[in-house]
Design a protein around this motif. Structure first.
Motif, PDB file in Angstrom:
ATOM      1  N   ASN A   1      -1.453   9.675  -7.185  1.00 37.02           N
ATOM      2  CA  ASN A   1      -0.255   9.987  -6.602  1.00 37.02           C
ATOM      3  C   ASN A   1       0.999   9.026  -6.884  1.00 37.02           C
ATOM      4  OD1 ASN A   1      -1.317  12.563  -5.548  1.00 37.02           O
ATOM      5  ND2 ASN A   1      -1.975  11.607  -3.712  1.00 37.02           N
ATOM      6  N   LEU A   2       0.623   8.031  -7.377  1.00 34.73           N
ATOM      7  CA  LEU A   2       1.414   6.852  -7.798  1.00 34.73           C
ATOM      8  C   LEU A   2       1.953   6.638  -8.918  1.00 34.73           C
ATOM      9  CD1 LEU A   2       2.822   4.201  -6.275  1.00 34.73           C
ATOM     10  CD2 LEU A   2       0.719   2.802  -6.989  1.00 34.73           C
ATOM     11  N   ALA A   3       3.271   6.670  -9.142  1.00 33.99           N
ATOM     12  CA  ALA A   3       4.035   6.496 -10.282  1.00 33.99           C
ATOM     13  C   ALA A   3       4.543   4.983 -10.504  1.00 33.99           C
ATOM     14  CB  ALA A   3       4.810   7.241 -10.469  1.00 33.99           C
ATOM     15  N   VAL A   4       4.525   4.197 -11.486  1.00 35.30           N
ATOM     16  CA  VAL A   4       4.900   2.874 -11.572  1.00 35.30           C
ATOM     17  C   VAL A   4       5.674   2.750 -12.754  1.00 35.30           C
ATOM     18  CG1 VAL A   4       4.266   0.510 -11.980  1.00 35.30           C
ATOM     19  CG2 VAL A   4       2.852   2.170 -10.470  1.00 35.30           C
ATOM     20  N   THR A   5       7.008   2.548 -12.727  1.00 40.21           N
ATOM     21  CA  THR A   5       8.069   2.445 -13.671  1.00 40.21           C
ATOM     22  C   THR A   5       8.377   0.915 -13.984  1.00 40.21           C
ATOM     23  OG1 THR A   5       8.829   4.735 -13.403  1.00 40.21           O
ATOM     24  CG2 THR A   5      10.111   3.338 -14.657  1.00 40.21           C
ATOM     25  N   LEU A   6       8.381   0.623 -15.302  1.00 38.45           N
ATOM     26  CA  LEU A   6       9.245  -0.810 -15.499  1.00 38.45           C
ATOM     27  C   LEU A   6      10.494  -0.802 -15.771  1.00 38.45           C
ATOM     28  CD1 LEU A   6       8.459  -3.888 -16.166  1.00 38.45           C
ATOM     29  CD2 LEU A   6       8.616  -3.071 -18.572  1.00 38.45           C
ATOM     30  N   VAL A   7      11.256  -1.401 -15.060  1.00 36.93           N
ATOM     31  CA  VAL A   7      12.993  -1.126 -15.058  1.00 36.93           C
ATOM     32  C   VAL A   7      13.423  -2.382 -15.631  1.00 36.93           C
ATOM     33  CG1 VAL A   7      12.863   0.600 -13.256  1.00 36.93           C
ATOM     34  CG2 VAL A   7      13.127  -1.941 -12.701  1.00 36.93           C
ATOM     35  N   PRO A   8      14.643  -2.434 -16.221  1.00 37.88           N
ATOM     36  CA  PRO A   8      15.306  -3.554 -16.698  1.00 37.88           C
ATOM     37  C   PRO A   8      15.575  -4.878 -15.702  1.00 37.88           C
ATOM     38  CG  PRO A   8      16.331  -1.723 -17.537  1.00 37.88           C
ATOM     39  CD  PRO A   8      15.505  -1.065 -16.432  1.00 37.88           C
ATOM     40  N   SER A   9      15.908  -5.871 -16.028  1.00 42.67           N
ATOM     41  CA  SER A   9      16.211  -6.885 -15.224  1.00 42.67           C
ATOM     42  C   SER A   9      16.755  -7.990 -16.249  1.00 42.67           C
ATOM     43  CB  SER A   9      15.248  -7.872 -14.610  1.00 42.67           C
ATOM     44  OG  SER A   9      14.213  -8.664 -15.677  1.00 42.67           O
ATOM     45  N   ARG A  10      17.764  -8.866 -15.638  1.00 41.00           N
ATOM     46  CA  ARG A  10      18.585  -9.851 -16.376  1.00 41.00           C
ATOM     47  C   ARG A  10      17.923 -11.109 -16.170  1.00 41.00           C
ATOM     48  NH1 ARG A  10      24.590 -11.859 -15.400  1.00 41.00           N
ATOM     49  NH2 ARG A  10      24.457 -13.658 -16.751  1.00 41.00           N
TER      50      ARG A  10
ATOM     51  N   GLN B   1       0.725  -1.134  -0.002  1.00 38.65           N
ATOM     52  CA  GLN B   1       0.137   0.031   0.011  1.00 38.65           C
ATOM     53  C   GLN B   1       0.892   1.214   0.240  1.00 38.65           C
ATOM     54  OE1 GLN B   1      -2.568  -1.417   3.410  1.00 38.65           O
ATOM     55  NE2 GLN B   1      -4.328  -1.133   2.123  1.00 38.65           N
ATOM     56  N   ILE B   2       0.789   1.965  -1.139  1.00 41.18           N
ATOM     57  CA  ILE B   2       1.554   3.372  -1.233  1.00 41.18           C
ATOM     58  C   ILE B   2       1.053   4.249  -2.044  1.00 41.18           C
ATOM     59  CG2 ILE B   2       2.595   2.179  -3.163  1.00 41.18           C
ATOM     60  CD1 ILE B   2       5.318   3.534  -2.808  1.00 41.18           C
ATOM     61  N   GLY B   3       0.935   5.470  -1.676  1.00 37.48           N
ATOM     62  CA  GLY B   3       0.336   6.463  -2.443  1.00 37.48           C
ATOM     63  C   GLY B   3      -1.445   6.735  -2.446  1.00 37.48           C
ATOM     64  N   GLY B   4      -1.746   5.972  -1.439  1.00 36.38           N
ATOM     65  CA  GLY B   4      -3.215   5.787  -1.240  1.00 36.38           C
ATOM     66  C   GLY B   4      -3.817   4.628  -2.224  1.00 36.38           C
ATOM     67  N   GLN B   5      -3.016   4.016  -2.751  1.00 35.12           N
ATOM     68  CA  GLN B   5      -3.392   2.578  -3.673  1.00 35.12           C
ATOM     69  C   GLN B   5      -2.832   1.354  -2.796  1.00 35.12           C
ATOM     70  OE1 GLN B   5      -4.219   3.217  -7.308  1.00 35.12           O
ATOM     71  NE2 GLN B   5      -4.434   5.504  -6.614  1.00 35.12           N
TER      72      GLN B   5
ATOM     73  N   GLY C   1      11.306  -5.548 -13.621  1.00 32.44           N
ATOM     74  CA  GLY C   1      10.927  -5.324 -12.320  1.00 32.44           C
ATOM     75  C   GLY C   1      10.011  -3.848 -12.366  1.00 32.44           C
ATOM     76  N   PHE C   2       9.655  -3.552 -11.199  1.00 32.66           N
ATOM     77  CA  PHE C   2       9.145  -2.326 -11.147  1.00 32.66           C
ATOM     78  C   PHE C   2       9.382  -1.389 -10.016  1.00 32.66           C
ATOM     79  CE2 PHE C   2       5.681  -5.265 -12.781  1.00 32.66           C
ATOM     80  CZ  PHE C   2       5.118  -4.357 -13.935  1.00 32.66           C
ATOM     81  N   VAL C   3       9.570  -0.006 -10.379  1.00 29.31           N
ATOM     82  CA  VAL C   3       9.609   1.055  -9.156  1.00 29.31           C
ATOM     83  C   VAL C   3       8.437   1.618  -8.889  1.00 29.31           C
ATOM     84  CG1 VAL C   3      11.061   3.017  -8.340  1.00 29.31           C
ATOM     85  CG2 VAL C   3      12.188   1.109  -9.486  1.00 29.31           C
ATOM     86  N   LEU C   4       7.854   1.673  -7.755  1.00 39.15           N
ATOM     87  CA  LEU C   4       6.619   2.466  -7.573  1.00 39.15           C
ATOM     88  C   LEU C   4       7.159   3.712  -6.607  1.00 39.15           C
ATOM     89  CD1 LEU C   4       6.100  -0.818  -7.247  1.00 39.15           C
ATOM     90  CD2 LEU C   4       3.847  -0.027  -6.650  1.00 39.15           C
ATOM     91  N   LYS C   5       6.534   4.908  -6.868  1.00 42.01           N
ATOM     92  CA  LYS C   5       7.272   6.208  -6.201  1.00 42.01           C
ATOM     93  C   LYS C   5       5.886   6.845  -5.909  1.00 42.01           C
ATOM     94  CE  LYS C   5      10.854   8.324  -7.210  1.00 42.01           C
ATOM     95  NZ  LYS C   5      12.074   7.753  -6.564  1.00 42.01           N
ATOM     96  N   SER C   6       5.625   7.520  -4.670  1.00 44.70           N
ATOM     97  CA  SER C   6       4.773   8.317  -4.169  1.00 44.70           C
ATOM     98  C   SER C   6       5.433   9.400  -3.483  1.00 44.70           C
ATOM     99  CB  SER C   6       3.681   7.803  -3.649  1.00 44.70           C
ATOM    100  OG  SER C   6       2.512   8.495  -3.390  1.00 44.70           O
ATOM    101  N   GLY C   7       5.508  10.709  -3.526  1.00 42.29           N
ATOM    102  CA  GLY C   7       6.043  11.526  -2.555  1.00 42.29           C
ATOM    103  C   GLY C   7       7.260  11.135  -2.130  1.00 42.29           C
TER     104      GLY C   7
END
Length: 242
Positions: free
Chosen positions: A103-112, A2-6, A128-134
């Motif tokens: 308020n939540l940003a979800v970015t797909l990032v590389p993996s091997r 649970q992050i950024g109200g989501q 992978g994913f990076v989730l950012k909120s504030g």
């Protein structure tokens, strides 16, 4: 998570059996006890990560108990595997692309790793994913071997918490696509994250190392690296606030 109200689920798998592999540890929650899920994230199409029966059951539970279906965020060329499961929205991402939900940003990032579900669909994406909120941010690595990309993820997105896989590394060639505890600790140091949460161990017997070995080795690695107070081993069904 649970992050950024989501409320977000990542690679949810509630199966008791995965083909001939019996689940060794129960999930921390039953599907019926979940809060309203806003989004489901799936890192790649392998059967232990994209589990269609679990995804279908999650959608149906959300509709029945909460009145709406969640969205799903996946790598490119995976939508055909989830298009019939009832999600309200299907969002495909390439590496470094971002989907925003309030308020939540979800970015797909590389993996091997690799994304094929069967022998003839190697075109499928993964990552992978990076989730950012504030000020809060979380990195879920999915499945991956150690690679230089951890430093780039840390430099570009600076995740505060890193969920890193530590299992499925024996025999040795499995480390071409998975991290052992030493690799995961090296990745954690590359990321420069504040907290590490180990994952991808002790649930399905995917490889030959003893079930208890990954955490034991990780403890040794953390002690050697001076990061023991920054490694958080989660227990099933226990909530942790950061």
């Amino acid at each position: 998570m649970q992050i950024g109200g989501q409320s977000v689920l990542i690679d949810p798998n509630f199966a008791r059996w995965l083909f001939v592999l019996k689940r060794l540890r129960r999930p921390g929650l039953r599907i019926a006890d979940l809060p309203a899920i806003d989004a489901v994230l799936v890192t790649h199409a392998h059967f232990d990560h994209l589990h269609r029966p679990s995804l279908r059951a999650l959608v149906q539970n959300n509709l029945r108990r909460r009145g709406f279906a969640p969205s799903i965020i996946i790598p490119t060329h995976v939508s055909d595997l989830v298009s019939d499961l009832g999600f309200s929205e299907i969002i495909e991402l390439d590496w470094w692309k971002t989907s925003r939900r309030g308020n939540l940003a979800v970015t797909l990032v590389p993996s091997r790793h690799w994304g094929a579900r069967i022998l003839k669909d190697s075109h499928r994406g993964y990552g992978g994913f990076v989730l950012k909120s504030g000020k809060h941010s979380v990195y879920h690595a999915g499945d991956t071997a150690y690679f230089a990309g951890f430093s780039e993820i840390g430099r570009r997105l600076a995740p505060e918490i890193a969920l890193l896989p530590i299992g499925a590394y024996n025999p040795a060639q499995f480390r071409n696509v998975h991290t052992n505890p030493a690799d995961a600790m090296r990745a954690f140091l590359d990321l420069k994250s504040r907290w590490m949460i180990p994952m991808h161990y002790g649930t399905f017997r995917l490889s030959h190392e003893p079930v208890d070995e990954p955490l034991q080795l990780l403890e040794l690695e953390a002690e050697a690296a001076g990061t023991k107070d920054r490694v958080v081993v989660m227990e099933e069904g226990v909530t942790r606030f950061f």
